[in-house]
Structures are given as C-alpha cells and as structure tokens.
Design an enzyme around this catalytic site. Structure first.
Site, PDB file in Angstrom:
ATOM      1  CG  ASN A 245     -37.316  -3.965  22.758  1.00 40.95           C
ATOM      2  OD1 ASN A 245     -37.946  -4.664  23.545  1.00 40.95           O
ATOM      3  ND2 ASN A 245     -37.580  -2.678  22.579  1.00 40.95           N
TER       4      ASN A 245
ATOM      5  CG  HIS B 256     -39.352   3.402  20.297  1.00 35.84           C
ATOM      6  ND1 HIS B 256     -39.617   2.415  19.375  1.00 35.84           N
ATOM      7  CD2 HIS B 256     -38.445   2.858  21.168  1.00 35.84           C
ATOM      8  CE1 HIS B 256     -38.894   1.341  19.661  1.00 35.84           C
ATOM      9  NE2 HIS B 256     -38.188   1.576  20.740  1.00 35.84           N
TER      10      HIS B 256
END
Length: 495
Positions: A318, A349
């Site tokens: 990521n 998140h």
C-alpha cells in the site's frame, strides 16, 4: 464484488478509449476533466447507487472550506472534516447497517477521496502560505501554487481511473497528465539561468498494462482456488488449537495470511493498469532506456513476499497510503511521529476494533524491529555466507510477525482477535516489549538513508522476472522516507 470487477473492466476499456480519442494532443484539458469526472461518477452510481452522493458531498464541502477558510488554516479544517465525515460514514455502515459485511461498502472509495482531499489541502497550504525555505524537498516538489477550480478538484477526486480503488496520486501529477505535460523534460542550461523544455516520444503503456493484467489474472485465480481453502478463521478453531503443534500452528498462520493477500494484489494492480492504460503513471526511463510505469503503483509483490524486515514489508505494501501518511502526519508530527502515524492509519481504515488492535500491535513490532536492526544487524553483513543465513532467519521472523500482527485486521472483532492472541500467550507482544527494554532505540532522523535499502542476497536472483519489480531505484526505502522520484517526476526524468 461482481459490480466492482465489472466496473473496473469497463474503466479499463474507457481508459484505452480516453487515451486514444481524448489524448491531450487532440482535445482540451477542460474536455478531459469533464469526461473523466462524469465517467467516474457514473461508475460510482452504478456500483453504490445513491450512496455515491457522499463522494460529491464530501468533495464539495471540502472545496467550500478551502475557499472560505483561506490558505493559512484550511489544511487543518479540511483534514478534520474529511476524516470526520469518513468516520461517520464508516460508523453508520458498520454498526447500523451490516457489521462484518461488505454490501454497499461505499466507504472504500471515500477512503481514497479523503486521502486526496487532505493531501491537496496540505499541498496548497505549503505552496501558497509557507515559505519555500521552510519546506522539505518533497514538500517543495509537491507544493501547489494556485487554487484549483471546482472542475479540476472534482476531476482529481472522482475521475473514473481511480474512484473505485485509487490509487492516490499527487494533484500536480494528475493535472500534468490531464494537460499533456507528462512527457516533457525540463532541463536547465549550464549557467542555471534558463530553462528549456524538450518533448519526448509519448511512450506506450501497452506492455506494462499487459503484464499487470497477467498479474491480476494469476492473483484472481489464486484467490478463487487457494484462498478459500486456507481461511484465517481456522487459526482460532478450538480443535486446531488443541491438537496442532506450535510449528504447525505458526506455519498455518503464515500460509493463511499469505493466501489472503492476492485479493489486494488483484484490486491494486488492476487499478494501476487502468491508470496506465489512460496514459497516467509514467515515471520516466532508467539509465538503460527502459520505461517505468510505476509512478502511482501501490505494491511491489516480490519485495512483499521476500521481506526481511517489518519495515521492508511496510515499504512495499500500500505504497501510496504510506506516502500519504508520511506527508500529512509523519513529516509534520512533533511528538512520537511513528505512534501518531499508526493511529491515523487505524482511524482512516475504519471503526472495526480489529484495525486498532492490528495497528497498536504494529507500533510495538515496528519499534522492536527497528531496535533489533540498529543493534545487531551490522554483525551479520560482513560475510556473504553469514548474510544469507541472516536474511533467511529475518525473512522467517518477518513473515511470522506480519501474520501475527494482521490477524485482527482480518477477524475484525475483539473476541476472536483476543482468542487468537491469548492462544499464542501474546508471545510476540511480550517479546517486543522485552526487546525494547533490552536494546536502546536510536532516535531516527527524518529523511536520512536507512540500511533497509540493502536487498537480501538470497532474493536478488529473483530480480528481472517482472517489469514491476525491475527498477533502477531503491525499492525498499522506508515508507516514511520514500524516494522523491515517485512523486516528483521531473527529477527522475532528468536522469
């Protein structure tokens, strides 16, 4: 999931059409902005129905905040609003509608839009308020010197290439692509007084796209055939915990978490291929004249699977989110930047408790790994044979530590997460604390080069197998000190 794949395949075809018929040499930036935005909103509407209005609302209010607050403080207000709006939507989706399910998971695209809103707000603040000498080299490179129009803002946030799965890109890179300046080399004269621009051939992304689509196909095949036979939930199965030996349990822990990764490989690589198919993502040529289409790539699979340190894994997983965390938090934090960055990552998140358990555990693991590396690594790098043994041991330790850390991220809830950790007697938590008590933790200087740029000897033979990993630049830099070539194209192109 079917909607997502169908929309992304449509976006891939649209990207090819966009590059062929709406190339910057054939049409104006205005038309490219309008078409990219309308296609993006159509895909969002098809995938999420009227939930897609959240994308426009979040972007619109953020733009209004930028206009009325002014460049001095707008980055703070945009950051709080965008992250707060995302969090409210995540709470609503998780705790009111469907806990643990992914139906109408419109928060995924909102996570990317939140990254874009906040990063652009900081870039405008850097470019229009702060003094040039106060900026770091990367901040100076990314600084935006004028306020974007509403169309440019919506196009950046909601374009069809990245609205569903990203990845994040800098505003300057996106505008440069839309305006057709992606392939200009800016070169200073010897006396440094004059700049001359040279047009270079528009490189074809076809080979890069084909290779990334091949990776997507293999990842999807692996996910559909192997992943479901190795569920992460089996790690907390009562019978398995009671009968399996410790080596077997840790081996299954590793393979089950490794099997969970291909779905991310598929989604992120397909998103990268879509951007490349539209002509976006070209980073330059290396010294051998090889084109690199990894300007906004989100992962490097080889480096992930053969990571020999916690840091090396984070550097290559990521990537664009790691860069975002670095730019808006780590570089600007005055106290405990590592801890603040992990907390921000957890909030971004979502609201599942497992996310917070994972990132709090990640803080311990990162600090412990850094302490071990700083204190003992130099004893094992002199001899190539010893270095190979060291790399093998650290690879095994890293894979187990990563798997142990991210189990709650997959299980989501508190009870199963604590069931897993208690069945392991919180062994790696305790080991990390003991490491921090025994080994001194050296203060790291932001921006300094780290030892992580050295690849393990035993994995070097894998280089060259894939264009995505064939890179003349370091691929294992700290996620909080990524090389500026990723986001500052012109410096790379000069090479």
């Amino acid at each position: 999931q079917v909607n997502f794949v169908v929309c992304q395949l449509f976006a891939l075809l649209a990207a090819i059409w966009f590059r062929t018929y709406l190339h910057s040499s054939k049409t104006s930036p205005f038309i490219r902005h309008v078409v990219a935005t309308l296609l993006g909103l159509y895909l969002a509407l098809f995938c999420f129905g009227w939930y897609a209005l959240h994308f426009v609302i979040q972007s619109g209010i953020s733009y209004y905040i930028m206009i009325i607050i002014g460049v001095e403080n707008m980055h703070k207000y945009c950051f709080v609003f965008a992250l707060g709006y995302l969090t409210v939507c995540q709470i609503t989706r998780v705790y009111i509608f469907d806990y643990g399910q992914y139906s109408a998971d419109f928060s995924g695209p909102m996570m990317i839009i939140t990254q874009k809103i906040t990063s652009l707000a900081f870039e405008i603040h850097d470019g229009m308020f702060r003094k040039n000498e106060d900026l770091t080299p990367s901040q100076r490179c990314l600084a935006v010197r004028r306020m974007p129009s509403l169309l440019e803002y919506l196009s950046y946030n909601c374009n069809f290439m990245g609205i569903l799965a990203g990845p994040l890109c800098s505003y300057k890179d996106y505008i440069t692509f839309i305006e057709g300046r992606s392939y200009q080399l800016q070169q200073s004269e010897a006396n440094g007084k004059e700049d001359t621009k040279y047009e270079q051939t528009d490189p074809s992304p076809n080979i890069a796209v084909a290779q990334k689509l091949l990776i997507c196909g293999l990842s999807l095949l692996f996910h559909m055939t192997i992943t479901k036979t190795l569920p992460v939930e089996y790690n907390i199965d009562d019978n398995f915990r009671a009968t399996a030996s410790w080596p077997v349990r840790f081996f299954y822990l590793y393979v089950s978490l490794m099997a969970a990764r291909p779905k991310y490989y598929f989604a992120w690589t397909l998103a990268d291929a879509i951007n490349n198919a539209a002509g976006f993502g070209f980073r330059g040529y290396d010294k051998n004249g090889v084109t690199h289409w990894d300007l906004i790539s989100n992962l490097r699979i080889q480096q992930i699977e053969f990571s020999t340190s916690f840091k090396m894994f984070l550097d290559n997983w990521n990537i664009q989110t790691a860069l975002w965390l670095k730019r808006v938090c780590y570089e600007r934090a005055t106290v405990s930047p590592t801890i603040q960055t992990f907390i921000l990552s957890a909030i971004w998140h979502g609201v599942y408790p497992g996310y917070y358990l994972t990132f709090l555990t990640g803080v311990l693991m990162t600090l412990a790994a850094r302490a071990i590396r700083n204190n003992i690594r130099h004893y094992f790098v002199e001899s190539p044979a010893v270095k190979v043994c060291y790399d093998i041991v650290t690879w095994m330790a890293t894979q187990i530590a990563i798997s142990y850390t991210v189990v709650p991220f997959v299980l989501l809830s508190v009870k199963p997460s604590f069931t897993f950790y208690s069945s392991c007697y919180f062994c790696l938590h305790i080991a990390s604390i003991l490491v921090l008590l025994v080994f001194p933790l050296k203060r790291t200087q932001k921006g300094r080069k780290n030892h992580e740029t050295v690849q393990p000897l035993w994995s070097k033979t894998l280089e060259g197998e894939n264009l995505l990993q064939k890179n003349s630049y370091s691929t294992t830099n700290n996620s909080f000190s990524q090389k500026q070539e990723i986001t500052c194209r012109y410096q790379t192109l000069k090479q």
